[in-house]
Design a protein around this motif. Structure first.
Motif, PDB file in Angstrom:
ATOM      1  N   GLU A 173     -11.934  -5.367  40.514  1.00  0.00           N
ATOM      2  CA  GLU A 173     -12.524  -5.842  41.761  1.00  0.00           C
ATOM      3  C   GLU A 173     -12.491  -7.362  41.760  1.00  0.00           C
ATOM      4  OE1 GLU A 173     -17.165  -5.676  40.252  1.00  0.00           O
ATOM      5  OE2 GLU A 173     -16.369  -4.069  41.502  1.00  0.00           O
ATOM      6  N   ASP A 196      -8.816  -8.031  57.940  1.00  0.00           N
ATOM      7  CA  ASP A 196      -8.832  -8.022  56.479  1.00  0.00           C
ATOM      8  C   ASP A 196     -10.247  -7.685  56.030  1.00  0.00           C
ATOM      9  OD1 ASP A 196      -8.675  -8.493  53.790  1.00  0.00           O
ATOM     10  OD2 ASP A 196      -7.909 -10.537  53.939  1.00  0.00           O
ATOM     11  N   THR A 197     -10.497  -6.405  55.761  1.00  0.00           N
ATOM     12  CA  THR A 197     -11.823  -5.955  55.349  1.00  0.00           C
ATOM     13  C   THR A 197     -11.700  -4.718  54.491  1.00  0.00           C
ATOM     14  OG1 THR A 197     -14.056  -5.339  56.108  1.00  0.00           O
ATOM     15  CG2 THR A 197     -12.196  -4.451  57.361  1.00  0.00           C
ATOM     16  N   TYR A 198     -12.697  -4.489  53.633  1.00  0.00           N
ATOM     17  CA  TYR A 198     -12.728  -3.273  52.812  1.00  0.00           C
ATOM     18  C   TYR A 198     -13.927  -2.394  53.128  1.00  0.00           C
ATOM     19  CZ  TYR A 198     -16.122  -6.026  50.109  1.00  0.00           C
ATOM     20  OH  TYR A 198     -17.210  -6.787  49.746  1.00  0.00           O
ATOM     21  N   LYS A 199     -14.808  -2.852  54.021  1.00  0.00           N
ATOM     22  CA  LYS A 199     -16.021  -2.107  54.331  1.00  0.00           C
ATOM     23  C   LYS A 199     -15.741  -1.100  55.451  1.00  0.00           C
ATOM     24  CE  LYS A 199     -19.143  -5.944  53.211  1.00  0.00           C
ATOM     25  NZ  LYS A 199     -18.202  -7.083  53.200  1.00  0.00           N
ATOM     26  N   THR A 259     -11.743 -12.757  49.170  1.00  0.00           N
ATOM     27  CA  THR A 259     -11.517 -11.834  48.056  1.00  0.00           C
ATOM     28  C   THR A 259     -10.823 -12.555  46.904  1.00  0.00           C
ATOM     29  OG1 THR A 259      -9.492 -11.080  49.167  1.00  0.00           O
ATOM     30  CG2 THR A 259     -11.465  -9.729  49.432  1.00  0.00           C
ATOM     31  N   TRP A 289      -8.865  -2.981  48.946  1.00  0.00           N
ATOM     32  CA  TRP A 289      -9.343  -1.834  48.160  1.00  0.00           C
ATOM     33  C   TRP A 289      -8.559  -0.553  48.452  1.00  0.00           C
ATOM     34  CZ3 TRP A 289     -13.287  -1.168  44.502  1.00  0.00           C
ATOM     35  CH2 TRP A 289     -14.055  -2.295  44.206  1.00  0.00           C
ATOM     36  N   ASP A 331      -6.557  -3.715  53.875  1.00  0.00           N
ATOM     37  CA  ASP A 331      -7.641  -3.452  52.926  1.00  0.00           C
ATOM     38  C   ASP A 331      -7.203  -3.673  51.481  1.00  0.00           C
ATOM     39  OD1 ASP A 331      -9.849  -2.611  51.550  1.00  0.00           O
ATOM     40  OD2 ASP A 331      -9.732  -0.519  52.171  1.00  0.00           O
ATOM     41  N   HIS A 350     -13.304   1.705  48.831  1.00  0.00           N
ATOM     42  CA  HIS A 350     -14.664   1.185  48.722  1.00  0.00           C
ATOM     43  C   HIS A 350     -15.633   2.118  49.435  1.00  0.00           C
ATOM     44  CE1 HIS A 350     -18.074  -1.613  48.914  1.00  0.00           C
ATOM     45  NE2 HIS A 350     -17.469  -2.252  47.928  1.00  0.00           N
TER      46      HIS A 350
END
Length: 298
Positions: free
Chosen positions: A164, A110-113, A77, A132, A130, A136
């Motif tokens: 973003e 560590d993810t935003y999906k 990111t 985001w 996250d 997201h």
């Protein structure tokens, strides 16, 4: 494993534990979150731990050096980073998560999906970290907020990011950064609690370097205590950030170790509960010095 009972910390009324899927992590002392990047393009160590064998060796090293939590990330990111398809992210994450889940150590993803969150939590991950802050949109299935609400104990770190990753540094924030970050984080935490997520599961991150100028990043450090008034523990990620390079003249991320440790200690002095770092051993040593001083100060 650091485990404690629920309660209120002395600073800011924040919970004295961070409730996660398998562990109640005591925040009576600062926690060190060791970064494990499964990426080819992270700004600091991209490509070093793409192979599962290398990632497992690094996980062992981080834990041996004193990491309390491992933070696994499969998509960079950094400013300008290209989004990674969901299938590729899961291909990097899930095999390693399956192995590490058996180690009985706290694991952060560590993810935003939302779809990646679902898959990792179903497999036994303890924390979702996250950038985001659960905003997201999902490609299919429930939203990120709904995923977190459906897993009744998992921890979450909500981070502030301006714009973003592809655009955040081309048009950073303007004006007084503190109230903007504070109001955003409070709103996201309240939205999650409205879905039934317990306060003790939530940690906040002001997002150093995510759409802020150098001056704004250091303003967040100088005024960090104002964020404690929100009543949530704070996670800070200063490790090897470009703002440290800007003030020290160290262009290479790996050269910023002394500055990273200094920023970590300054964040601790201003109430941080969790430090997210690449360099665990030097940070842990610095923490021991800080703690020895604190014990004598009474």
């Amino acid at each position: 494993m650091v485990v404690g009972a629920a309660g209120a910390a002395a600073t800011g009324g924040a919970p004295a534990i961070w409730q996660t899927s398998r562990f109640a992590l005591s925040l009576e002392r600062p926690l060190v979150m060791g970064i494990l990047n499964l990426t080819p393009d992270s700004f600091s160590d991209g490509g070093q731990y793409l192979r599962p064998e290398a990632a497992l060796r690094q996980a062992e090293r981080l834990l041996a050096e004193g990491a309390d939590v491992l933070d696994l990330g499969a998509e960079s990111t950094r400013p300008g980073a290209t989004p990674l398809p969901l299938a590729d992210e899961l291909q990097r994450l899930l095999p390693l998560l399956r192995e590490l889940q058996r180690w009985q150590v706290p694991l952060s993803i560590d993810t935003y999906k939302p779809e990646a969150m679902q898959a990792c939590l179903d497999l036994g991950a303890d924390i979702i970290n996250d950038v985001w802050a659960l905003r997201h949109p999902a490609q299919h299935g429930p939203s990120a907020e709904a995923v977190l609400a459906q897993h009744p104990n998992c921890g979450v770190c909500l981070m502030h990011m301006h714009r973003e990753p592809q655009t955040m540094q081309s048009a950073p924030m303007s004006g007084d950064v503190l109230p903007q970050v504070r109001d955003f984080l409070l709103g996201r935490a309240q939205a999650l609690q409205a879905r039934g997520v317990a306060r003790a599961r939530i940690v906040l991150d002001p997002g150093i370097g995510f759409g802020k100028t150098v001056a704004q990043n250091f303003a967040l450090l100088a005024r960090q205590r104002e964020l404690l008034a929100l009543g949530y523990p704070l996670l800070l990620g200063w490790s090897r950030k470009s703002s440290l390079g800007a003030v020290t003249g160290c262009e290479q991320a790996a050269e910023r170790l002394p500055a990273s440790v200094a920023a970590a200690l300054l964040a601790l002095e201003r109430g941080a509960s969790v430090l997210r770092v690449h360099d665990v051993a030097p940070t842990v040593q610095a923490l021991k010095v800080w703690q020895a001083m604190r014990q004598q100060a009474g």
